[in-house]
Design a protein around this motif. Structure first.
Motif, mmCIF file in Angstrom:
data_model
loop_
_atom_site.group_PDB
_atom_site.id
_atom_site.type_symbol
_atom_site.label_atom_id
_atom_site.label_comp_id
_atom_site.label_asym_id
_atom_site.label_seq_id
_atom_site.Cartn_x
_atom_site.Cartn_y
_atom_site.Cartn_z
ATOM 1 N N LYS A 106 -74.594 56.275 71.731
ATOM 2 C CA LYS A 106 -76.046 56.421 71.823
ATOM 3 C C LYS A 106 -76.307 57.031 73.189
ATOM 4 O O LYS A 106 -76.306 56.332 74.198
ATOM 5 C CB LYS A 106 -76.756 55.085 71.686
ATOM 6 N N ASP A 153 -81.302 50.839 80.832
ATOM 7 C CA ASP A 153 -81.208 51.396 79.472
ATOM 8 C C ASP A 153 -80.272 50.545 78.623
ATOM 9 O O ASP A 153 -80.545 50.277 77.457
ATOM 10 C CB ASP A 153 -80.698 52.841 79.509
ATOM 11 N N ARG A 155 -79.559 47.340 79.074
ATOM 12 C CA ARG A 155 -80.211 46.054 78.808
ATOM 13 C C ARG A 155 -81.206 46.191 77.666
ATOM 14 O O ARG A 155 -81.254 45.352 76.757
ATOM 15 C CB ARG A 155 -80.912 45.532 80.058
ATOM 16 N N SER A 156 -81.988 47.272 77.649
ATOM 17 C CA SER A 156 -82.961 47.493 76.572
ATOM 18 C C SER A 156 -82.272 47.645 75.223
ATOM 19 O O SER A 156 -82.717 47.082 74.220
ATOM 20 C CB SER A 156 -83.787 48.751 76.850
ATOM 21 N N PHE A 157 -81.173 48.393 75.190
ATOM 22 C CA PHE A 157 -80.438 48.571 73.939
ATOM 23 C C PHE A 157 -79.831 47.244 73.480
ATOM 24 O O PHE A 157 -79.859 46.916 72.293
ATOM 25 C CB PHE A 157 -79.354 49.637 74.107
ATOM 26 N N GLU A 159 -81.029 44.326 73.961
ATOM 27 C CA GLU A 159 -82.125 43.521 73.406
ATOM 28 C C GLU A 159 -82.377 43.880 71.945
ATOM 29 O O GLU A 159 -82.675 43.017 71.123
ATOM 30 C CB GLU A 159 -83.408 43.708 74.224
ATOM 31 N N GLN A 160 -82.231 45.174 71.599
ATOM 32 C CA GLN A 160 -82.431 45.600 70.210
ATOM 33 C C GLN A 160 -81.342 45.038 69.296
ATOM 34 O O GLN A 160 -81.570 44.811 68.123
ATOM 35 C CB GLN A 160 -82.442 47.127 70.122
ATOM 36 N N LEU A 161 -80.152 44.818 69.842
ATOM 37 C CA LEU A 161 -79.042 44.284 69.055
ATOM 38 C C LEU A 161 -79.034 42.758 68.984
ATOM 39 O O LEU A 161 -78.257 42.171 68.242
ATOM 40 C CB LEU A 161 -77.703 44.760 69.637
ATOM 41 N N ARG A 162 -79.899 42.107 69.764
ATOM 42 C CA ARG A 162 -79.850 40.653 69.905
ATOM 43 C C ARG A 162 -79.842 39.880 68.589
ATOM 44 O O ARG A 162 -79.128 38.875 68.489
ATOM 45 C CB ARG A 162 -80.976 40.149 70.805
ATOM 46 N N GLN A 166 -75.120 38.948 70.959
ATOM 47 C CA GLN A 166 -75.683 38.712 72.279
ATOM 48 C C GLN A 166 -74.751 39.329 73.315
ATOM 49 O O GLN A 166 -73.672 38.793 73.602
ATOM 50 C CB GLN A 166 -75.839 37.214 72.535
#
Length: 179
Positions: A106, A153, A155-157, A159-162, A166
């Motif tokens: 990505k 970036d 960390r944001s990605f 969060e989307q996978l959480r 984790q």
């Protein structure tokens, strides 16, 4: 037209005598209580003609204000004799494992989803055993020093996978002291 050998040697000798050609090394070295040198050798089992990869991994910098761990990393393509070379230098193998999985990209981020297998007694692909039934998910980016925005970036990605996984910083020093 090439100079005769005697003329070339005379020219080289004259250059060395007049200090034009560097022929000495000036060196300073020092030592401290050294951290262990961490090298990893890897290769693609399904592509035997591909070069082996030697990776130097520096000590992780764990900064609570950063969303990721940062460490130095250098990859070098090598020949298949790299393991013998490192053994001759005095390095020793700590562990050997096989990773099977998938890699996704990505942008600059590399995401791997894989299972880790331990190598069996026969050291053949048929004698591998899974270390666990879980998958290992890693998110990494190789970037020049000082590019702190990439950590946000990542960390944001993550969060989307959480809901699925984790992703977090692991304190390797803490893991070394587990029983």
């Amino acid at each position: 037209m090439a100079q005769p050998l005697s003329t070339a040697m005379e020219s080289l000798t004259a250059a060395m005598n007049s200090s034009i050609v560097p022929s000495q090394e000036y060196l300073l070295q020092g030592g401290t209580s050294a951290q262990p040198l961490l090298l990893r050798v890897r290769r693609a089992l399904d592509y035997p003609d591909m070069p082996f990869q030697l990776r130097y991994i520096g000590q992780p910098e764990i900064d609570k204000s950063r969303p990721t761990i940062v460490r130095n990393s250098i990859d070098i393509g090598t020949s298949s004799s790299v393991v013998e070379f490192l053994t001759e230098l005095g390095c020793r193998m700590d562990f050997e494992y096989i990773v099977r999985g998938y890699m996704f990209r990505k942008g600059r981020m590399k995401i791997t989803v894989s299972k880790i297998f331990k190598v069996g007694q026969g050291k053949t692909l048929e004698s591998v055993e899974p270390m666990s039934q879980s998958y290992l998910v890693e998110l990494s980016v190789l970037a020049p020093a000082g590019q702190e925005a990439i950590a946000e970036d990542m960390r944001s990605f993550a969060e989307q996978l959480r809901p699925l996984v984790q992703l977090e910083k692991l304190d390797y020093k803490r893991l070394q002291h587990l029983p």
